[in-house]
Design an enzyme around this catalytic site. Structure first.
Site, PDB file in Angstrom:
ATOM      1  N   ARG A  75      14.153   2.088   0.783  1.00 21.91           N
ATOM      2  CA  ARG A  75      13.754   2.364   2.171  1.00 21.91           C
ATOM      3  C   ARG A  75      14.740   1.691   3.118  1.00 21.91           C
ATOM      4  O   ARG A  75      15.106   0.535   2.920  1.00 21.91           O
ATOM      5  CB  ARG A  75      12.344   1.823   2.406  1.00 21.91           C
ATOM      6  CG  ARG A  75      11.786   2.055   3.788  1.00 21.91           C
ATOM      7  CD  ARG A  75      10.420   1.400   3.915  1.00 21.91           C
ATOM      8  NE  ARG A  75       9.440   2.029   3.045  1.00 21.91           N
ATOM      9  CZ  ARG A  75       8.329   1.414   2.611  1.00 21.91           C
ATOM     10  NH1 ARG A  75       8.085   0.157   2.938  1.00 21.91           N
ATOM     11  NH2 ARG A  75       7.479   2.046   1.839  1.00 21.91           N
ATOM     12  N   ARG A 144       8.669  -5.912   9.103  1.00 21.68           N
ATOM     13  CA  ARG A 144       9.147  -4.608   8.664  1.00 21.68           C
ATOM     14  C   ARG A 144       9.966  -3.955   9.781  1.00 21.68           C
ATOM     15  O   ARG A 144      10.267  -4.575  10.793  1.00 21.68           O
ATOM     16  CB  ARG A 144       7.950  -3.729   8.271  1.00 21.68           C
ATOM     17  CG  ARG A 144       7.097  -4.306   7.132  1.00 21.68           C
ATOM     18  CD  ARG A 144       7.803  -4.268   5.798  1.00 21.68           C
ATOM     19  NE  ARG A 144       6.974  -4.771   4.704  1.00 21.68           N
ATOM     20  CZ  ARG A 144       6.137  -4.029   3.973  1.00 21.68           C
ATOM     21  NH1 ARG A 144       6.006  -2.740   4.230  1.00 21.68           N
ATOM     22  NH2 ARG A 144       5.445  -4.564   2.986  1.00 21.68           N
ATOM     23  N   LYS A 228       2.847  -8.461   4.902  1.00 22.67           N
ATOM     24  CA  LYS A 228       3.768  -7.722   5.763  1.00 22.67           C
ATOM     25  C   LYS A 228       3.387  -7.910   7.228  1.00 22.67           C
ATOM     26  O   LYS A 228       2.229  -8.176   7.564  1.00 22.67           O
ATOM     27  CB  LYS A 228       3.762  -6.249   5.391  1.00 22.67           C
ATOM     28  CG  LYS A 228       2.405  -5.568   5.460  1.00 22.67           C
ATOM     29  CD  LYS A 228       2.497  -4.177   4.873  1.00 22.67           C
ATOM     30  CE  LYS A 228       1.114  -3.551   4.727  1.00 22.67           C
ATOM     31  NZ  LYS A 228       1.166  -2.245   4.046  1.00 22.67           N
ATOM     32  N   LYS A 230       4.248  -6.174  11.165  1.00 25.48           N
ATOM     33  CA  LYS A 230       4.787  -4.959  11.777  1.00 25.48           C
ATOM     34  C   LYS A 230       4.821  -5.071  13.293  1.00 25.48           C
ATOM     35  O   LYS A 230       3.842  -5.507  13.902  1.00 25.48           O
ATOM     36  CB  LYS A 230       3.943  -3.743  11.367  1.00 25.48           C
ATOM     37  CG  LYS A 230       3.962  -3.483   9.863  1.00 25.48           C
ATOM     38  CD  LYS A 230       3.104  -2.299   9.468  1.00 25.48           C
ATOM     39  CE  LYS A 230       3.223  -2.010   7.974  1.00 25.48           C
ATOM     40  NZ  LYS A 230       2.404  -0.851   7.563  1.00 25.48           N
ATOM     41  N   CYS A 451       1.157  10.717   3.325  1.00 23.09           N
ATOM     42  CA  CYS A 451       2.009   9.803   2.568  1.00 23.09           C
ATOM     43  C   CYS A 451       2.507  10.504   1.301  1.00 23.09           C
ATOM     44  O   CYS A 451       1.963  11.535   0.908  1.00 23.09           O
ATOM     45  CB  CYS A 451       1.232   8.543   2.206  1.00 23.09           C
ATOM     46  SG  CYS A 451      -0.062   8.829   0.969  1.00 23.09           S
ATOM     47  N   CYS A 457       4.026   7.032  -6.171  1.00 22.82           N
ATOM     48  CA  CYS A 457       3.450   5.810  -5.620  1.00 22.82           C
ATOM     49  C   CYS A 457       2.436   5.224  -6.598  1.00 22.82           C
ATOM     50  O   CYS A 457       1.467   5.890  -6.983  1.00 22.82           O
ATOM     51  CB  CYS A 457       2.776   6.078  -4.273  1.00 22.82           C
ATOM     52  SG  CYS A 457       2.015   4.590  -3.578  1.00 22.82           S
ATOM     53  N   CYS A 496      -4.444   6.823  -0.988  1.00 24.88           N
ATOM     54  CA  CYS A 496      -5.165   5.578  -1.268  1.00 24.88           C
ATOM     55  C   CYS A 496      -5.589   4.973   0.062  1.00 24.88           C
ATOM     56  O   CYS A 496      -5.199   5.469   1.123  1.00 24.88           O
ATOM     57  CB  CYS A 496      -4.271   4.609  -2.067  1.00 24.88           C
ATOM     58  SG  CYS A 496      -3.142   3.626  -1.054  1.00 24.88           S
ATOM     59  N   CYS A 500      -0.846   4.260   4.849  1.00 31.66           N
ATOM     60  CA  CYS A 500       0.554   4.380   5.294  1.00 31.66           C
ATOM     61  C   CYS A 500       0.750   5.501   6.313  1.00 31.66           C
ATOM     62  O   CYS A 500       1.607   5.392   7.193  1.00 31.66           O
ATOM     63  CB  CYS A 500       1.463   4.607   4.092  1.00 31.66           C
ATOM     64  SG  CYS A 500       1.564   3.170   3.002  1.00 31.66           S
TER      65      CYS A 500
END
Length: 634
Positions: A75, A144, A228, A230, A451, A457, A496, A500
């Site tokens: 990514r 991120r 994470k 953001k 996603c 994934c 899930c 995302c």
């Protein structure tokens, strides 16, 4: 070691130990990269994320008794979605040389390459870095990719400031470890833009314990963040960045002379959750206050330090900053940030309502040049049949040397387009089957996101990207059947509960809960300014029409003038929707009378061939031909 905000708990999560032993993200990645294996160990996989890569395996290719089909996703870290032409062409070439021949625009304005083998990982990352890109910090427990509105308005200084500060905050919070260049470029430093002096100075300024003066990582330390983190920067009224879903969002505030004065600050958003764990939840960011422009870097450091030092390092499900703010309350959180900041934070300033914008189609930059927003279904840049988006973009970028901005809705904007380039660019896109007129795009598709999910994934419970095209078709058919052909709404789907594609802000959200089943969320706003709520836990996807038809009919009958589906669901409430659905009587299907017409064998064969060439059923083509004949004869 930094501990959780609960001082009685001393045992931290396993991942905290892995980070501590990594020597600032070097090991065990550096050692294992040299071994002739197809994959990394579990500890290395966790550190590899900080370098911008996830180890995956293609579940479609699993064979019992054989090793998993290991491959890697890479990514990019692209603040504000900026992709220079040199980088784009490099990514395109790498996707064919080492990847699965596609690229994917992410919902955080980066690119992902899929299908890379371990033996090709170093060459791929090195090529990205040498061509003005980076993957450092695109994943892992740190800041991120910093998001910003993608529109290149040259006469709007607020948009220019959003880009500028997205870049500067990304620089401020970029890991300082030498591990990235040591591992992937053998210590060679890449050529990159010079960092702003005020960013360098801010990183070293220690006001009230915001940095570790003796560490290789002055802001993060050896443990980095609990989870994470953001950020986004936007302008008043522009919610193309989903600002309420970020750990920190900044809103550019100008004075009447068009000069930057400071920033409104929001904090505490986040969407990841876990099924059947009520202590995990989606949450919208809260207003924190306002800071002057000269204080913004110290304020960001103060927020990062608060989460770094008080975020939960014991329970990773409880480690995002949204839980810290939820547990403490905004006032206590603000007070702690002010301790690190060294002064009070000013009150939040009034703002206009935020609206979602996608900037598709042709637009004026304001300096005589144009930009073109291209809708990319599910963000997948590919060639498939007559749809040749990957080839078209390669030709355009190569021929016209155009920069690109990726959007938070996984689309792309080409800009700096001279007016005499408009027609040839349109011609290339038309020749390759790419629709560029916003009105020509099915609205359900235009405002949808999904996603990648299966097969790559590792977190996916069920399908998402591969399923949503069929689902939007079914929803459109149902709306048309019920007399709602002009209606559309925001649909988002994930395989899930991690969120995302941000389904918890959608008007209609699908969240994978079991193979072939989805938790359904309703009631988000068209502008992504209100959280949706879970309506049903496990809907089998084959029951979609029978689930949606009653509520669509109730929407048709009881909506207010101009009211969207999400606003309607939020206004009437779930109890009213459930009651209406329980009492809804499905209309009995009408039996159609079928008339037979005999044809000789030769005519039937010709009709069959013509129907096949046009992709129509024989009966439809025959009916069209007869109707045309009768109309001509009358």
């Amino acid at each position: 070691m930094v501990v959780s905000q609960n001082p009685s708990v001393q045992k931290t999560s396993k991942l905290e130990g892995i980070k501590e032993r990594s020597n600032c993200l070097r090991e065990p990645v550096a050692s294992e990269l040299l071994s002739d294996t197809t994959h990394f160990s579990g500890d290395a996989v966790q550190i590899l994320k900080f370098h911008g890569s996830y180890q995956q395996d293609d579940r479609d290719n699993r064979v019992k008794g054989q090793e998993k089909d290991y491959q890697f996703m890479l990514r990019t870290r692209s603040p504000g979605g900026f992709i220079p032409p040199q980088l784009y062409l490099t990514l395109d070439q790498l996707s064919d040389q080492y990847g699965n021949h596609t690229m994917r625009v992410t919902t955080r304005q980066g690119f992902q390459l899929h299908g890379i083998l371990k033996k090709n990982l170093k060459a791929t990352i090195a090529a990205i870095v040498r061509n003005l890109g980076s993957t450092l910090g695109a994943c892992g427990d740190l800041n991120r990719n910093v998001m910003a509105p993608p529109a290149p308005f040259k006469t709007r200084p607020d948009y220019q400031y959003a880009w500028e500060y997205a870049d500067k905050i990304a620089d401020l919070l970029t890991p300082q470890t030498g591990a990235y260049y040591e591992i992937w470029l053998d210590g060679e430093k890449a050529i990159s833009a010079e960092e702003a002096p005020e960013v360098k100075a801010a990183r070293q300024r220690n006001g009230n314990g915001t940095i570790f003066a003796d560490k290789e990582e002055p802001i993060y330390g050896e443990h980095y963040m609990p989870r994470k983190f953001k950020c986004s920067v936007t302008v008043p009224g522009d919610n193309s960045v989903d600002l309420y879903t970020q750990d920190v969002s900044l809103v550019v505030m100008m004075n009447q002379q068009g000069e930057l004065e400071g920033f409104n600050v929001l904090a505490g958003g986040g969407l990841g959750r876990t099924h059947n764990k009520e202590e995990t939840f989606a949450r919208m960011a809260d207003p924190i206050g306002y800071v002057a422009k000269e204080d913004i870097f110290d304020l960001i450091k103060a927020i990062v330090a608060t989460q770094r030092d008080y975020g939960d390092r014991v329970n990773r499900r409880h480690a995002r900053m949204k839980y810290l703010i939820n547990d403490w309350g905004v006032d206590k959180f603000r007070a702690k940030v002010e301790d690190y900041f060294g002064k009070p934070i000013a009150p939040y300033k009034p703002l206009p309502a935020f609206k979602y914008k996608d900037y598709l189609g042709w637009n004026e930059q304001g300096d005589g040049k144009l930009f073109l927003g291209i809708s990319i279904e599910n963000g997948r840049v590919k060639d498939e049949g007559n749809f040749q988006l990957k080839t078209a973009l390669r030709e355009i970028v190569k021929q016209f040397d155009l920069p690109m901005r990726l959007t938070p809705n996984h689309n792309a904007i080409l800009y700096e387009i001279e007016k005499d380039q408009q027609q040839p660019i349109e011609q290339i896109l038309n020749q390759h089957g790419v629709q560029i007129t916003p009105e020509g795009i099915e609205p359900l598709v235009r405002y949808s996101m999904a996603c990648p999910a299966l097969p790559t994934c590792g977190l996916a419970i069920t399908e998402s990207e591969r399923a949503i095209p069929g689902i939007t078709e079914r929803i459109r058919a149902l709306l048309d059947k019920l007399g709602l052909k002009d209606d559309h709404f925001v649909i988002r789907m994930t395989g899930c509960p991690n969120g995302c594609a941000r389904p918890y802000m959608a008007e209609l959200g699908f969240v994978g809960s079991a193979p072939g089943k989805y938790q359904m969320w309703l009631g988000g706003s068209p502008d992504q300014t209100r959280l949706a709520r879970a309506y049903i836990e496990k809907l089998p996807i084959e029951e979609l029409e029978s689930f949606l038809e009653p509520m669509f009919m109730q929407f048709k009958q009881q909506r207010e003038l101009g009211e969207s589906f999400g606003d309607f669901c939020d206004r009437v409430g779930f109890d009213a929707i459930r009651e209406y659905s329980a009492n809804y009587v499905f209309p009995k299907p009408t039996k159609k009378t079928r008339h037979r017409i005999s044809l000789n064998d030769d005519l039937y064969s010709r009709l069959k061939d013509a129907a096949a060439s046009q992709g129509k059923p024989i009966s439809h083509l025959a009916a069209d031909a007869i109707e045309a004949f009768l109309n001509q004869s009358s």
